[in-house]
Design an enzyme around this catalytic site. Structure first.
Site, PDB file in Angstrom:
ATOM      1  N   TRP A  43       0.824  -1.210   0.000  1.00  0.00           N
ATOM      2  CA  TRP A  43       0.000   0.000   0.000  1.00  0.00           C
ATOM      3  C   TRP A  43       0.856   1.257   0.000  1.00  0.00           C
ATOM      4  O   TRP A  43       0.490   2.266  -0.606  1.00  0.00           O
ATOM      5  CB  TRP A  43      -0.995  -0.022   1.165  1.00  0.00           C
ATOM      6  CG  TRP A  43      -1.955  -1.151   0.995  1.00  0.00           C
ATOM      7  CD1 TRP A  43      -2.014  -2.323   1.687  1.00  0.00           C
ATOM      8  CD2 TRP A  43      -2.989  -1.240  -0.010  1.00  0.00           C
ATOM      9  NE1 TRP A  43      -3.008  -3.132   1.192  1.00  0.00           N
ATOM     10  CE2 TRP A  43      -3.620  -2.493   0.151  1.00  0.00           C
ATOM     11  CE3 TRP A  43      -3.424  -0.387  -1.031  1.00  0.00           C
ATOM     12  CZ2 TRP A  43      -4.676  -2.910  -0.662  1.00  0.00           C
ATOM     13  CZ3 TRP A  43      -4.467  -0.801  -1.836  1.00  0.00           C
ATOM     14  CH2 TRP A  43      -5.087  -2.043  -1.654  1.00  0.00           C
ATOM     15  N   LYS A  57     -12.267  -2.092   7.694  1.00  0.00           N
ATOM     16  CA  LYS A  57     -11.521  -3.062   8.489  1.00  0.00           C
ATOM     17  C   LYS A  57     -11.861  -2.932   9.987  1.00  0.00           C
ATOM     18  O   LYS A  57     -12.207  -3.906  10.629  1.00  0.00           O
ATOM     19  CB  LYS A  57     -10.023  -2.904   8.250  1.00  0.00           C
ATOM     20  CG  LYS A  57      -9.639  -3.087   6.773  1.00  0.00           C
ATOM     21  CD  LYS A  57      -8.181  -2.869   6.518  1.00  0.00           C
ATOM     22  CE  LYS A  57      -7.859  -2.828   5.026  1.00  0.00           C
ATOM     23  NZ  LYS A  57      -8.061  -4.114   4.342  1.00  0.00           N
ATOM     24  N   ASP A  77      -1.420   6.423   6.510  1.00  0.00           N
ATOM     25  CA  ASP A  77      -2.531   5.566   6.103  1.00  0.00           C
ATOM     26  C   ASP A  77      -2.748   4.572   7.235  1.00  0.00           C
ATOM     27  O   ASP A  77      -1.939   3.672   7.447  1.00  0.00           O
ATOM     28  CB  ASP A  77      -2.174   4.857   4.795  1.00  0.00           C
ATOM     29  CG  ASP A  77      -3.253   3.881   4.334  1.00  0.00           C
ATOM     30  OD1 ASP A  77      -4.261   3.703   5.040  1.00  0.00           O
ATOM     31  OD2 ASP A  77      -3.072   3.285   3.249  1.00  0.00           O
TER      32      ASP A  77
END
Length: 360
Positions: free
Chosen positions: A102, A196, A172
């Protein structure tokens, strides 16, 4: 039908109590005669939900007064280009610390906008660790430093943010936000897709310091401007109303279960169960991440052979475990144990792992 042992990496497990509460209100929210999905986003009933979600985030994460909370769309992936569009001028360089897929995606998008550098990376080990703080190569000349706090694919997680980052720190936190208390004041911006730890997919939480907001570029398309959403309380255009409603319910559930500290205790207990099983297996289960970088959200491991990995996953699925397949770049297995995954599910997985080792 009983609930599955859900270890999906995302969209992930939601608290059963939240789902049952939403089910009761699905066709008639707050005596409106309508579902929350049918309400106007300008209506008082929806605005109350929207504002309560923002207030709950501030309260649960102890967000200081000099920060704003935004509820956006597009997932964390839309933040990848939005951040450099707003905060990376043509004569500056942004520093992306590379710890997984990511962060690679984030820097790839930023490179389309302006100049970047990666002062440190753990790619050479296939991202088995988080770089040591004295190796970060930070500089006051960086426009900002970008990190991914938890790496879902590789099962690594930043354990410490307590250092001088020298320039604005942007994180992030899609896969570990609200899994434990966070020193918000260390960050200039945090962003996280909800799917999540915070709710279903569809809404992205952004926590941004006002002084960073003040320096954002105005030469950006309207919808890609953080100031646009800040000025309109994240209601510039139609928000993902049902996702925000579910976000509020999950936040209420977190508060009822001890808040951020309660989540830390809950997640530590779950992770310790599984890591202890790996460590006591005499090498039958092999963790991907180095011990001091282990994630308390994503437990990644391999078995001694590809054949045993396949057999383990097949038998686990038959036993009611869902989402244990590892990502193709690591292979093997991954148990994602976000906030809503129960201790009972982790205990059941531990017992299955022990029994599988005995039989194989």
């Amino acid at each position: 039908m009983s609930r599955a042992h859900n270890f999906n990496a995302g969209p992930a497990a939601l608290p059963t109590e939240v789902l049952e509460s939403a089910q009761k209100e699905l066709v008639n929210f707050n005596n409106t005669g309508m579902s929350v999905m049918e309400l106007s986003h300008r209506s008082p009933d929806y605005e109350a939900v929207h504002n309560e979600a923002i207030v709950s985030i501030k309260r649960l994460l102890a967000v200081p007064d000099d920060y704003e909370v935004l509820l956006l769309q597009g997932g964390a992936s839309l933040q990848f280009p939005m951040i450099p569009m707003n905060f990376l001028s043509k004569d500056e360089t942004a520093n992306y610390i590379l710890t997984g897929s990511w962060s690679e995606k984030a820097v790839k998008e930023a490179e389309l906008i302006g100049k970047t550098r990666s002062s440190v990376s753990s790619a050479e080990s296939n991202y088995t660790y988080i770089p040591d703080t004295n190796q970060l190569g930070l500089s006051e000349n960086d426009a900002y430093v970008h990190i991914t706090s938890n790496n879902t694919i590789f099962g690594t997680q930043w354990q410490d943010f307590d250092l001088d980052w020298k320039s604005p720190l942007i994180a992030d936190m899609s896969s570990d936000i609200l899994s434990k208390p966070i020193p918000i004041e260390r960050f200039s911006m945090i962003y996280a897709g909800a799917q999540k730890n915070l709710g279903p997919s569809g809404v992205t939480v952004v926590i941004i310091k006002k002084d960073l907001l003040d320096r954002s570029s105005q030469n950006v398309p309207t919808l890609m401007r953080y100031r646009t959403h800040s000025d309109k309380n994240s209601l510039y255009h139609t928000p993902p109303t049902f996702a925000v409603y579910m976000l509020k319910k999950v936040l209420n559930w977190v508060e009822e279960n001890g808040g951020a500290e309660g989540m830390r205790q809950r997640n530590t207990e779950k992770a310790n169960l599984l890591y202890h099983t790996i460590d006591e297996s005499n090498g039958f289960y092999q963790g991907h991440a180095e011990k001091n970088s282990r994630s308390f959200m994503n437990v990644t491991f391999n078995l001694p052979s590809a054949e045993l990995n396949e057999k383990f996953l097949k038998e686990a699925k038959e036993a009611g475990f869902v989402g244990l397949n590892g990502h193709r770049s690591v292979g093997g297995c991954r148990a994602s144990i976000y906030n809503a995954v129960s201790l009972e599910s982790c205990q059941a997985l531990k017992e299955f792992m022990i029994e599988f080792q005995k039989n194989n």
